[in-house]
Design a protein around this motif. Structure first.
Motif, PDB file in Angstrom:
ATOM      1  N   GLY A 165       0.786  -1.226   0.000  1.00 13.41           N
ATOM      2  CA  GLY A 165       0.000   0.000   0.000  1.00 13.41           C
ATOM      3  C   GLY A 165       0.818   1.277   0.000  1.00 13.41           C
ATOM      4  O   GLY A 165       0.260   2.367  -0.110  1.00 13.41           O
ATOM      5  N   LEU A 166       2.143   1.166   0.118  1.00 10.68           N
ATOM      6  CA  LEU A 166       2.966   2.376   0.135  1.00 10.68           C
ATOM      7  C   LEU A 166       3.017   3.067  -1.222  1.00 10.68           C
ATOM      8  O   LEU A 166       2.957   4.292  -1.298  1.00 10.68           O
ATOM      9  CB  LEU A 166       4.395   2.059   0.597  1.00 10.68           C
ATOM     10  CG  LEU A 166       4.580   1.728   2.070  1.00 10.68           C
ATOM     11  CD1 LEU A 166       6.055   1.486   2.362  1.00 10.68           C
ATOM     12  CD2 LEU A 166       4.044   2.838   2.955  1.00 10.68           C
ATOM     13  N   ALA A 167       3.181   2.303  -2.289  1.00 11.61           N
ATOM     14  CA  ALA A 167       3.281   2.891  -3.617  1.00 11.61           C
ATOM     15  C   ALA A 167       1.926   3.470  -4.031  1.00 11.61           C
ATOM     16  O   ALA A 167       0.875   2.930  -3.702  1.00 11.61           O
ATOM     17  CB  ALA A 167       3.738   1.843  -4.627  1.00 11.61           C
ATOM     18  N   GLU A 168       1.965   4.577  -4.739  1.00 14.16           N
ATOM     19  CA  GLU A 168       0.753   5.200  -5.274  1.00 14.16           C
ATOM     20  C   GLU A 168       0.553   4.705  -6.705  1.00 14.16           C
ATOM     21  O   GLU A 168       1.509   4.315  -7.367  1.00 14.16           O
ATOM     22  CB  GLU A 168       0.939   6.728  -5.289  1.00 14.16           C
ATOM     23  CG  GLU A 168       1.257   7.327  -3.941  1.00 14.16           C
ATOM     24  CD  GLU A 168       0.043   7.838  -3.232  1.00 14.16           C
ATOM     25  OE1 GLU A 168      -0.930   8.182  -3.910  1.00 14.16           O
ATOM     26  OE2 GLU A 168       0.079   7.889  -2.005  1.00 14.16           O
ATOM     27  N   ARG A 169      -0.659   4.747  -7.174  1.00 14.87           N
ATOM     28  CA  ARG A 169      -0.943   4.364  -8.558  1.00 14.87           C
ATOM     29  C   ARG A 169      -1.092   5.626  -9.391  1.00 14.87           C
ATOM     30  O   ARG A 169      -1.767   6.573  -8.987  1.00 14.87           O
ATOM     31  CB  ARG A 169      -2.231   3.553  -8.659  1.00 14.87           C
ATOM     32  CG  ARG A 169      -2.256   2.301  -7.872  1.00 14.87           C
ATOM     33  CD  ARG A 169      -1.579   1.069  -8.347  1.00 14.87           C
ATOM     34  NE  ARG A 169      -1.422   0.789  -9.729  1.00 14.87           N
ATOM     35  CZ  ARG A 169      -0.408   0.046 -10.184  1.00 14.87           C
ATOM     36  NH1 ARG A 169       0.495  -0.419  -9.363  1.00 14.87           N
ATOM     37  NH2 ARG A 169      -0.309  -0.220 -11.447  1.00 14.87           N
ATOM     38  N   GLN A 200      10.550   4.555  -0.020  1.00 18.22           N
ATOM     39  CA  GLN A 200      11.029   3.508  -0.921  1.00 18.22           C
ATOM     40  C   GLN A 200      12.094   4.066  -1.860  1.00 18.22           C
ATOM     41  O   GLN A 200      13.111   3.418  -2.127  1.00 18.22           O
ATOM     42  CB  GLN A 200       9.873   2.911  -1.730  1.00 18.22           C
ATOM     43  CG  GLN A 200       8.926   2.078  -0.909  1.00 18.22           C
ATOM     44  CD  GLN A 200       7.709   1.645  -1.701  1.00 18.22           C
ATOM     45  OE1 GLN A 200       7.036   2.463  -2.327  1.00 18.22           O
ATOM     46  NE2 GLN A 200       7.413   0.356  -1.663  1.00 18.22           N
ATOM     47  N   GLU A 201      11.874   5.277  -2.356  1.00 18.66           N
ATOM     48  CA  GLU A 201      12.866   5.949  -3.210  1.00 18.66           C
ATOM     49  C   GLU A 201      14.186   6.119  -2.469  1.00 18.66           C
ATOM     50  O   GLU A 201      15.253   5.873  -3.026  1.00 18.66           O
ATOM     51  CB  GLU A 201      12.360   7.328  -3.654  1.00 18.66           C
ATOM     52  CG  GLU A 201      11.306   7.293  -4.710  1.00 18.66           C
ATOM     53  CD  GLU A 201      11.862   7.119  -6.111  1.00 18.66           C
ATOM     54  OE1 GLU A 201      13.079   7.285  -6.325  1.00 18.66           O
ATOM     55  OE2 GLU A 201      11.060   6.791  -6.993  1.00 18.66           O
ATOM     56  N   LYS A 202      14.111   6.535  -1.218  1.00 19.14           N
ATOM     57  CA  LYS A 202      15.332   6.739  -0.418  1.00 19.14           C
ATOM     58  C   LYS A 202      16.054   5.418  -0.191  1.00 19.14           C
ATOM     59  O   LYS A 202      17.287   5.369  -0.227  1.00 19.14           O
ATOM     60  CB  LYS A 202      15.014   7.414   0.920  1.00 19.14           C
ATOM     61  CG  LYS A 202      14.435   8.802   0.787  1.00 19.14           C
ATOM     62  CD  LYS A 202      15.343   9.714   0.006  1.00 19.14           C
ATOM     63  CE  LYS A 202      14.702  11.070  -0.200  1.00 19.14           C
ATOM     64  NZ  LYS A 202      15.297  11.809  -1.309  1.00 19.14           N
ATOM     65  N   PHE A 203      15.318   4.344   0.045  1.00 14.48           N
ATOM     66  CA  PHE A 203      15.950   3.028   0.194  1.00 14.48           C
ATOM     67  C   PHE A 203      16.695   2.662  -1.087  1.00 14.48           C
ATOM     68  O   PHE A 203      17.811   2.162  -1.050  1.00 14.48           O
ATOM     69  CB  PHE A 203      14.906   1.948   0.529  1.00 14.48           C
ATOM     70  CG  PHE A 203      14.739   1.689   1.992  1.00 14.48           C
ATOM     71  CD1 PHE A 203      14.327   2.692   2.861  1.00 14.48           C
ATOM     72  CD2 PHE A 203      15.000   0.448   2.513  1.00 14.48           C
ATOM     73  CE1 PHE A 203      14.177   2.448   4.209  1.00 14.48           C
ATOM     74  CE2 PHE A 203      14.858   0.181   3.867  1.00 14.48           C
ATOM     75  CZ  PHE A 203      14.444   1.191   4.719  1.00 14.48           C
ATOM     76  N   TRP A 204      16.077   2.920  -2.219  1.00 14.50           N
ATOM     77  CA  TRP A 204      16.696   2.613  -3.508  1.00 14.50           C
ATOM     78  C   TRP A 204      17.943   3.478  -3.716  1.00 14.50           C
ATOM     79  O   TRP A 204      19.007   2.978  -4.083  1.00 14.50           O
ATOM     80  CB  TRP A 204      15.667   2.824  -4.618  1.00 14.50           C
ATOM     81  CG  TRP A 204      16.193   2.585  -5.988  1.00 14.50           C
ATOM     82  CD1 TRP A 204      16.504   1.383  -6.549  1.00 14.50           C
ATOM     83  CD2 TRP A 204      16.463   3.572  -6.974  1.00 14.50           C
ATOM     84  NE1 TRP A 204      16.952   1.566  -7.828  1.00 14.50           N
ATOM     85  CE2 TRP A 204      16.933   2.908  -8.118  1.00 14.50           C
ATOM     86  CE3 TRP A 204      16.342   4.957  -7.006  1.00 14.50           C
ATOM     87  CZ2 TRP A 204      17.295   3.573  -9.276  1.00 14.50           C
ATOM     88  CZ3 TRP A 204      16.695   5.622  -8.157  1.00 14.50           C
ATOM     89  CH2 TRP A 204      17.170   4.923  -9.270  1.00 14.50           C
TER      90      TRP A 204
END
Length: 167
Positions: free
Chosen positions: A83-87, A98-102
């Motif tokens: 549910g974290l990612a937006e559509r 998530q971007e920062k983890f990447w």
């Protein structure tokens, strides 16, 4: 007399969608999410609540889904890593953490990542301007065997700093 092992319906809002599953009273939330609802981003590591890989948000609070019974989530809101990612149409747009983890290469095998992401998101929502030490403290309930933690902390620090600048 009702059989204690007889499945019963449980309804919850998972990542914004109303879901219903039939579970036995001893079915864990992790098993319900993974097996009944097919949301496999929640990982099972130790199954004793120690590693944090199964962390999800239950009514906004982080919980170990391996220790939480599915019936305890009846009527609740559950948020998982899915549910974290937006559509954006047919495209998924990663959550800023998530971007920062990447960007910081804060994952290797990825097994612990979903738990760290969920713990990190709620930590920054609750305390947007945390120190590096406070972030380490807030994430201390999650275990990673691959990264040495530094990239994970760096990712959450940067996310926290960006959130506090925009508030």
């Amino acid at each position: 007399m009702r059989d204690a092992n007889e499945p019963e319906p449980v309804s919850m809002t998972v990542n914004g969608h109303r879901e219903t599953a039939r579970v036995t009273p001893r079915t864990t939330l992790a098993d319900c999410l993974r097996h009944d609802l097919r949301l496999t981003g929640t990982h099972l590591g130790c199954e004793h609540g120690v590693c944090g890989a199964c962390t999800v948000l239950l009514d906004g609070a982080p919980v170990r889904s391996c220790l939480t019974l599915a019936v305890q989530a009846d009527g609740a809101a559950v948020e998982t890593v899915e549910g974290l990612a937006e559509r954006d149409g047919n495209k998924a747009v990663m959550h800023p953490l998530q971007e920062k983890f990447w960007q910081h290469q804060a994952l290797q095998c990825g097994f612990c990542t979903s738990g760290f992401l969920m713990a990190g998101v709620v930590a920054v929502e609750e305390e947007p301007a945390m120190s590096r030490e406070r972030i380490r403290e807030r994430l201390s309930g999650n275990i990673c065997r691959c990264t040495g933690y530094q990239p994970i902390v760096d990712a959450v620090v940067e996310y926290s700093e960006e959130r506090s600048r925009h508030e």
